[in-house]
Structure formats: C-alpha cells, structure tokens
Design an enzyme around this catalytic site. Sequence first.
Site, PDB file in Angstrom:
ATOM      1  CE1 TYR A  24      -4.355   1.059   0.067  1.00  0.00           C
ATOM      2  CE2 TYR A  24      -3.580   2.653   1.677  1.00  0.00           C
ATOM      3  CZ  TYR A  24      -4.558   2.211   0.806  1.00  0.00           C
ATOM      4  OH  TYR A  24      -5.732   2.914   0.669  1.00  0.00           O
ATOM      5  CG  ASN A  37     -16.005   1.186   3.117  1.00  0.00           C
ATOM      6  OD1 ASN A  37     -15.071   1.350   2.339  1.00  0.00           O
ATOM      7  ND2 ASN A  37     -16.144   0.089   3.829  1.00  0.00           N
ATOM      8  CB  SER A  72     -18.030  -3.236  -2.759  1.00  0.00           C
ATOM      9  OG  SER A  72     -18.383  -1.944  -3.256  1.00  0.00           O
ATOM     10  CB  VAL A 114     -17.567   1.868  -1.523  1.00  0.00           C
ATOM     11  CG1 VAL A 114     -17.812   3.155  -2.329  1.00  0.00           C
ATOM     12  CG2 VAL A 114     -16.448   2.099  -0.519  1.00  0.00           C
ATOM     13  NE  ARG A 159     -15.804  -9.682  -9.484  1.00  0.00           N
ATOM     14  CZ  ARG A 159     -14.654 -10.002  -8.903  1.00  0.00           C
ATOM     15  NH1 ARG A 159     -14.464 -11.257  -8.515  1.00  0.00           N
ATOM     16  NH2 ARG A 159     -13.726  -9.106  -8.702  1.00  0.00           N
ATOM     17  N   GLY A 204     -10.444   1.938  -6.880  1.00  0.00           N
ATOM     18  CA  GLY A 204      -9.961   0.606  -6.546  1.00  0.00           C
ATOM     19  C   GLY A 204      -9.704  -0.194  -7.799  1.00  0.00           C
ATOM     20  CG  MET A 238     -11.723  -4.996  -5.526  1.00  0.00           C
ATOM     21  SD  MET A 238     -13.185  -5.571  -4.622  1.00  0.00           S
ATOM     22  CE  MET A 238     -14.507  -5.053  -5.702  1.00  0.00           C
TER      23      MET A 238
END
Length: 368
Positions: free
Chosen positions: A84, A157, A184, A186, A206, A275, A277
């Site tokens: 990070y 978030n 998610s 968020v 998904r 993000g 992912m």
Amino acid sequence: MFTGQLTLSISRSVKSNLTNIRKISAAINTNCVKSLLYKEYGDPIKVLQVTTQTIQQPIGKQVSVKWLLSPVNPADINIIQGKYPSRPPLPAVPGNEGVGEIIAIGSDVQGLHVGDRVVPNGPNFGIWRTRANYDSKDVMKISSDIDLVIASMMNVNPCTAYRMLKDFVPLKPGDTVIQNGGNSAVGQLVIQLCKIWNYKSVSVVRDRPNIQELKNQLTSLGADEVLTEEEVRNTQLFKNKKLLAPKLALNCIGGQNATEIVRHLAHGGIMVTYGGMSREPLTIPISALIFKDISFKGFWMTTWTKTNMDSQERLDMFKNLANFFIDKKLQPPPYKLVPFREYQEAIAKALSFDGRTGVKYILDLTES
C-alpha cells in the site's frame, strides 16, 4: 538526643512512605494492553503477533482511548503486506478505522471528556489494540447516538461514497450514476446516498448462482437497476431513455468490466476510479476520449482527509452521514464481529475476499 533520634526516625518513615506512594502511583498509572504487531511486511497470518505492553496515564493534551471495534479493510491487509502507498514505520500496529471510548484525559485537554466516543482523525492509526494514548487533536468525537458498529465504519467507506458523489460532477435530482462493485461496502452506500439525494443508480455486479437474491437485496437498498457484467454490455437502458445516460461512473474493479461501463457514459461524463479489485488495468477506448470527451479521475480517501483534516466541509460530511445513519436512511453492509483473540479468522476472510460477498469482518477489541 532523643528529639534528634525521633526526628530522624520520622524523616525516614516519611521518605519510606513517599517511596511506597510513588510505587503505588506508578502501578496505578500503568495499564497492560494487548495489540497486534508486525515487525516486517508479509503474509498477515504469519507476521502478525499478539504483544503486551504497559502504558502510562495520559498527560498534558493526551487522551487514553479504549478501542472497541475495528473493521478489517482490504487496505489494512495491503499495508501489512507492504503493497500500500501509505505505510507506517515498523514495527507497527495495523488498523485504520474504528471506534473507541475515552477512559482518561490529561490536564490540558479541552473539548473531550471521559466517556466520549471517538474515531481516528487520520490514517495509519494503529487501532488493533485494546488501548493507547494519543494527542487529543488526533481523535474526533462522534455522537453516542450512532450505533457502535456503524461508528466503527464511519471513516472510510461512507466518506468515500459521499465524496465521490459530491466532488466530481454537479449532479442534480434525476441524474444517473453507474458503478461496478455494487455489492461492495462502498457500492451499497453509493446506492443509498443516491436514493437520499434523488439520483438514479445503476449497479454492475458479477454473475453468481444467487444473482436474483443479490439483485433484490440491492434494489431494496434503493438501486434503480442492477446488472451483471454480461447484461451491462447489451443493456438498452440509456438508448431507450428509460434512464438518462450516466454523468458519473464509479470504478473499483478495472479491466473489461470498467471499459464496458465507460461506453455508457454521457458526453462529457467522468469515471472516478477508487480501486482495482480485478488487478487488471483500465483500458480506455479512444472514441471515449475523442468523440465523447470522457474524463478519468482517481480518488483516494486518505489524500482527501489529509488535505481537509480541519475543514468545515469534513465536519459537515460527518454530521450529515451521522444523521443519515441515525435516521435509518443509511444502513451498514452485512457484518460479523470477530473476537480479538480470534483475529486470524477475520484476516483469513479478508485475504480470500473475491468481491462476491459484502460481509464486513470487524474485530471486537473488547473480547481479548
């Protein structure tokens, strides 16, 4: 002679008593605390260890905080792994988000009192411990009317969702926001804030065996449309004017998923990436740049917080979010409390996170 001996005896007695008092005071002024510590970057399961320390009572402008709850976020895992951008010096205690209670204050503290609930006032706070002392300016008081679990999640978030909807496009009621990662933490907050502010929201998720169950869940939160990755490629929602073409797209996935969303943006629209992912790069169609004037931005809540630490805008944001939660207009994502002593379960779940489940794992630091 007798008087001198008596005086000497009393003097020795007083010194002895003072020494004992100091020893007792020192014992009272220290407290044994447990923390999760890592001395090197790597696999969190391997490098994290439970340690015990003693800390003094707070002095001056210090406050002593007993930490209660702390979510395990993907960023926490990435920090421990050394992947990070924002990393504390080693050895370090992880945990960037949580809620605690002030249990002691120094003599010069103003505006904070024993019993106040507080959240971190900055990144890399090191919350995965039972107690610690901080400068009073490094914590922020939060209303005791907010549920403890919700308070523990306030810093990351909800603020991320709030700022992305406020800072990039001047949205009006009826405007459309499209996002991936709709299930998610968020994503669920984006859906609810859009409902509060009368924006239309389209969420891409998904595909999975229980897809209809997930669609129903997100719709119940206020989503106007929930589409799978396959469905978003062929949707006619915007061409047939059922919804206005989105002015704002929020991307936490990357890869082909994000590219498909870009194709639906209105002329002059903006995609905000916060993000990745899928760990796949964002591919931008040339036509989106030339013919549709699409812009691409990035957002990192850590940077925003550092820039706006003492701003009225930040205080207003927390006040608004707190009121939304208190009024039940916002709901937290599904969560599971994990006792501090079983921290490895929460870490393992965070490591295996694949974006399909919206369950948040929270360390219960009182169960040590």
